[in-house]
Design a protein around this motif. Structure first.
Motif, mmCIF file in Angstrom:
data_model
loop_
_atom_site.group_PDB
_atom_site.id
_atom_site.type_symbol
_atom_site.label_atom_id
_atom_site.label_comp_id
_atom_site.label_asym_id
_atom_site.label_seq_id
_atom_site.Cartn_x
_atom_site.Cartn_y
_atom_site.Cartn_z
ATOM 1 N N ASN A 67 -24.001 -19.393 0.562
ATOM 2 C CA ASN A 67 -23.831 -19.623 1.990
ATOM 3 C C ASN A 67 -25.210 -19.890 2.594
ATOM 4 O OD1 ASN A 67 -23.373 -19.474 4.741
ATOM 5 N ND2 ASN A 67 -22.042 -17.689 4.602
ATOM 6 N N PRO A 68 -25.382 -21.011 3.311
ATOM 7 C CA PRO A 68 -26.707 -21.308 3.873
ATOM 8 C C PRO A 68 -27.164 -20.248 4.876
ATOM 9 C CG PRO A 68 -25.076 -22.827 4.743
ATOM 10 C CD PRO A 68 -24.412 -22.044 3.654
ATOM 11 N N LEU A 69 -26.233 -19.658 5.608
ATOM 12 C CA LEU A 69 -26.587 -18.608 6.560
ATOM 13 C C LEU A 69 -27.160 -17.397 5.830
ATOM 14 C CD1 LEU A 69 -26.661 -17.292 9.351
ATOM 15 C CD2 LEU A 69 -24.259 -16.665 9.027
ATOM 16 N N GLU A 70 -26.545 -17.021 4.729
ATOM 17 C CA GLU A 70 -27.024 -15.883 3.951
ATOM 18 C C GLU A 70 -28.408 -16.170 3.359
ATOM 19 O OE1 GLU A 70 -25.694 -13.194 0.083
ATOM 20 O OE2 GLU A 70 -24.276 -14.632 0.932
ATOM 21 N N LEU A 71 -28.609 -17.373 2.833
ATOM 22 C CA LEU A 71 -29.911 -17.749 2.296
ATOM 23 C C LEU A 71 -30.963 -17.735 3.402
ATOM 24 C CD1 LEU A 71 -31.719 -18.726 -0.002
ATOM 25 C CD2 LEU A 71 -30.942 -21.053 0.471
ATOM 26 N N TRP A 72 -30.624 -18.290 4.550
ATOM 27 C CA TRP A 72 -31.530 -18.331 5.700
ATOM 28 C C TRP A 72 -31.934 -16.912 6.113
ATOM 29 C CZ3 TRP A 72 -34.170 -22.090 7.964
ATOM 30 C CH2 TRP A 72 -34.686 -21.895 9.252
ATOM 31 N N GLN A 73 -30.957 -16.011 6.184
ATOM 32 C CA GLN A 73 -31.239 -14.626 6.581
ATOM 33 C C GLN A 73 -32.060 -13.891 5.520
ATOM 34 O OE1 GLN A 73 -27.252 -13.288 7.410
ATOM 35 N NE2 GLN A 73 -27.468 -13.689 9.597
ATOM 36 N N ASN A 74 -31.765 -14.142 4.241
ATOM 37 C CA ASN A 74 -32.540 -13.515 3.165
ATOM 38 C C ASN A 74 -34.009 -13.940 3.229
ATOM 39 O OD1 ASN A 74 -30.325 -12.160 2.145
ATOM 40 N ND2 ASN A 74 -29.913 -13.672 0.559
ATOM 41 N N LEU A 75 -34.243 -15.228 3.426
ATOM 42 C CA LEU A 75 -35.615 -15.719 3.527
ATOM 43 C C LEU A 75 -36.293 -15.171 4.783
ATOM 44 C CD1 LEU A 75 -35.066 -19.420 2.398
ATOM 45 C CD2 LEU A 75 -36.165 -17.578 1.084
ATOM 46 N N ASN A 76 -35.537 -15.093 5.862
ATOM 47 C CA ASN A 76 -36.069 -14.545 7.103
ATOM 48 C C ASN A 76 -36.456 -13.074 6.926
ATOM 49 O OD1 ASN A 76 -36.725 -14.642 9.896
ATOM 50 N ND2 ASN A 76 -34.830 -13.577 10.329
ATOM 51 N N ASP A 77 -35.589 -12.299 6.297
ATOM 52 C CA ASP A 77 -35.884 -10.884 6.056
ATOM 53 C C ASP A 77 -37.122 -10.724 5.174
ATOM 54 O OD1 ASP A 77 -33.659 -10.225 7.532
ATOM 55 O OD2 ASP A 77 -32.397 -9.797 5.787
ATOM 56 N N ARG A 78 -37.268 -11.622 4.233
ATOM 57 C CA ARG A 78 -38.381 -11.530 3.284
ATOM 58 C C ARG A 78 -39.724 -11.901 3.912
ATOM 59 N NH1 ARG A 78 -38.290 -13.432 -2.847
ATOM 60 N NH2 ARG A 78 -40.503 -13.365 -3.290
ATOM 61 N N PHE A 79 -39.739 -12.916 4.786
ATOM 62 C CA PHE A 79 -41.003 -13.456 5.273
ATOM 63 C C PHE A 79 -41.264 -13.291 6.769
ATOM 64 C CE2 PHE A 79 -40.081 -16.272 1.536
ATOM 65 C CZ PHE A 79 -41.096 -15.788 0.730
ATOM 66 N N GLU A 80 -40.315 -12.795 7.535
ATOM 67 C CA GLU A 80 -40.480 -12.708 8.988
ATOM 68 C C GLU A 80 -41.646 -11.808 9.381
ATOM 69 O OE1 GLU A 80 -39.584 -13.734 12.906
ATOM 70 O OE2 GLU A 80 -38.868 -14.589 11.041
ATOM 71 N N HIS A 81 -41.957 -10.832 8.562
ATOM 72 C CA HIS A 81 -43.061 -9.923 8.866
ATOM 73 C C HIS A 81 -44.402 -10.644 8.978
ATOM 74 C CE1 HIS A 81 -43.592 -10.379 4.543
ATOM 75 N NE2 HIS A 81 -44.825 -9.946 4.714
ATOM 76 N N LEU A 82 -44.465 -11.866 8.458
ATOM 77 C CA LEU A 82 -45.716 -12.616 8.508
ATOM 78 C C LEU A 82 -46.153 -12.900 9.940
ATOM 79 C CD1 LEU A 82 -45.186 -15.088 5.558
ATOM 80 C CD2 LEU A 82 -46.632 -13.067 5.621
ATOM 81 N N LYS A 83 -45.186 -12.987 10.867
ATOM 82 C CA LYS A 83 -45.547 -13.190 12.269
ATOM 83 C C LYS A 83 -46.392 -12.031 12.770
ATOM 84 C CE LYS A 83 -41.710 -16.063 13.753
ATOM 85 N NZ LYS A 83 -40.525 -16.155 14.591
ATOM 86 N N ALA A 84 -46.053 -10.831 12.336
ATOM 87 C CA ALA A 84 -46.800 -9.645 12.764
ATOM 88 C C ALA A 84 -48.205 -9.627 12.168
ATOM 89 C CB ALA A 84 -46.044 -8.378 12.368
ATOM 90 N N VAL A 85 -48.402 -10.341 11.073
ATOM 91 C CA VAL A 85 -49.709 -10.389 10.424
ATOM 92 C C VAL A 85 -50.515 -11.586 10.925
ATOM 93 C CG1 VAL A 85 -50.872 -10.687 8.205
ATOM 94 C CG2 VAL A 85 -48.853 -9.243 8.367
ATOM 95 N N VAL A 86 -49.877 -12.736 10.999
ATOM 96 C CA VAL A 86 -50.578 -13.978 11.315
ATOM 97 C C VAL A 86 -50.931 -14.075 12.802
ATOM 98 C CG1 VAL A 86 -50.334 -16.498 11.357
ATOM 99 C CG2 VAL A 86 -49.559 -15.199 9.375
#
Length: 117
Positions: A67-86
């Motif tokens: 499911n593209p939504l599930e893939l999108w959310q998995n990638l978001n969960d994995r990399f979204e923290h980068l906003k807090a770093v960058v």
């Protein structure tokens, strides 16, 4: 065409923007929304597009996601923290960049563009 999402996520923020623009242009952006009424064909097309633009290591890790939504959310969960770093680093760099620290204007402009991106 744009660069694939690196397994380290170092280009995640720019990748997300590129994917959103491309999915919007292909009229598939709604496939990554929670309550979407996307057809099966649209979901598969969006999933193929997403998988085509991620690193091979990520493809294998998320191989069973259909499911593209599930893939999108998995990638978001994995990399979204980068906003807090960058973002804090970019704000710090922005507040400390000075024109007189550069020998030529193009170096200054290049540094500004890197910070902004």
């Amino acid at each position: 065409k744009f660069i694939v999402l690196d397994i380290s996520g170092k280009n995640y923020l720019s990748w997300v923007l590129d994917v959103k623009l491309h999915l919007s242009a292909k009229k598939l952006r709604h496939t990554n929304n929670e309550d979407n009424a996307a057809s099966n064909e649209e979901r598969v097309t969006a999933l193929i597009f997403l998988r085509h633009h991620i690193d091979d290591g990520l493809k294998y890790e998320y191989l069973t996601v259909e499911n593209p939504l599930e893939l999108w959310q998995n990638l978001n969960d994995r990399f979204e923290h980068l906003k807090a770093v960058v973002l804090p680093k970019a704000l710090n760099d922005w507040s400390h960049v000075r024109f007189q620290d550069f020998n030529i204007v193009s170096e200054y402009n290049s540094t500004l563009f890197k910070i902004v991106s």
